[in-house]
Design an enzyme around this catalytic site. Structure first.
Site, mmCIF file in Angstrom:
data_model
loop_
_atom_site.group_PDB
_atom_site.id
_atom_site.type_symbol
_atom_site.label_atom_id
_atom_site.label_comp_id
_atom_site.label_asym_id
_atom_site.label_seq_id
_atom_site.Cartn_x
_atom_site.Cartn_y
_atom_site.Cartn_z
ATOM 1 C CB CYS A 294 -0.946 -0.069 1.191
ATOM 2 S SG CYS A 294 -2.367 1.013 1.092
ATOM 3 C CG HIS A 295 -0.149 4.957 1.280
ATOM 4 N ND1 HIS A 295 -1.381 4.353 1.261
ATOM 5 C CD2 HIS A 295 -0.297 6.097 0.571
ATOM 6 C CE1 HIS A 295 -2.228 5.100 0.575
ATOM 7 N NE2 HIS A 295 -1.605 6.167 0.144
#
Lengths: 198, 198
Positions: B114-115
């Site tokens: 994800c991030h």
């Protein structure tokens, strides 16, 4: 001096998880200077602030127009508040990114604070410009060709940037000045949209 | 196959506002495969997840070690969960960034979802590597010299990346495989720390 922005219309572009003070304080400052202000977001309805220290929702505010409907032609300037989740949503939306880029192509003043400048990276308008931001995104700004500085507020030819909520008074003051001056030739991107980071 | 990671010790590096599933699911998967897992963060105490849809706090979990105390020498691999606020805090901390870079210098497997890969940008270990992430940070990864791909899971010489919570089963499966294989020469950064984005 209370009406120096009389007749000017300014867009604030934000999404959920915005930093409340970074939207509300410049919003009030521009209204106090006589400007008309409108909130542009990704969808109709409301957007809600996030308090990142306490991990809980803050104030909700009404959206005036979507990024798909909005056109920079109708505004004299743009403000990008921070909050880390807010620009993360904006930069993933092509209408929002296009809306931001339009202001630069039209030479209109833009203010961005905290994580707000992250959306400028996506719009491909950072190369060759000097700006500040929340320090955590300085590497992304440098990698995008920007010259990152650590200052309370930095003004570069109509681009006004600040680091964090503590800087908001200085940010709003410079923002009013730059918007009052009108268009800045130096805002125009040196790189065409097609040639920006692919 | 339930003990393929027997004797391996894996660090999870995260801070407040992590995405709960992206920490907990790989954590359980690695434990199920026999690994010992430890949570490394910026400060002692607990860190708390953020539900970004509902803008409210999630689960809190206990920190085992700070990034200042932790040393990659003591681990066989590293996992970086997502949540947008989490890597935003990690990348601003020099101990956390140094800890991440150590794993690459030692050729040890690293998973990021994800991030999470945002912290890899800060550690200067993305150049020349192929990886995925939450799509919103693809421009930052490309600007840092990475080759961004849109895949459920991508494996590049010990670097395992995925996009979002829906990808976690595939992510955990590849993570177990890469950790079981041990060190990967291809993990070592091609650029010295001093020469990474300044």
């Amino acid at each position: 001096m209370a009406n120096e922005l009389q007749g000017k219309k300014i867009a604030f572009l934000a999404a959920d998880a915005f930093e409340e003070s970074e939207l509300m304080k410049p919003w009030e400052a521009l209204k106090d200077a006589g400007a008309q202000v409108e909130l542009v977001s990704l969808e109709d309805g409301e957007i809600t602030a996030l308090n990142e220290q306490e991990l809980k929702a803050g104030k909700s505010i009404r959206v005036d127009k979507t990024a798909e409907e909005a056109n920079a032609d109708d505004y004299d300037g743009l403000v990008l508040p921070g909050g880390v989740g807010n620009p993360d949503k904006l930069r993933a939306d092509e209408n929002a990114v296009h809306f931001v880029r339009q202001f630069f192509e039209q030479g209109k003043p833009v203010g961005a604070v905290c994580h707000g400048p992250w959306t400028l990276v996506e719009a491909g308008v950072v190369r060759g410009r000097t700006l500040t931001s929340f320090p955590s995104i300085q590497t992304d700004i440098r990698n995008a060709g920007g010259n990152w500085v650590d200052e309370e507020v930095h003004v570069d030819n109509g681009l006004v940037t600040s680091r964090k909520p503590d800087d908001l008074d200085a940010f709003s003051k410079k923002l009013v000045e730059e918007i009052a001056e009108g268009k800045h030739q130096g805002q125009k991107p040196t790189v065409q949209a097609e040639a920006t980071p692919s």
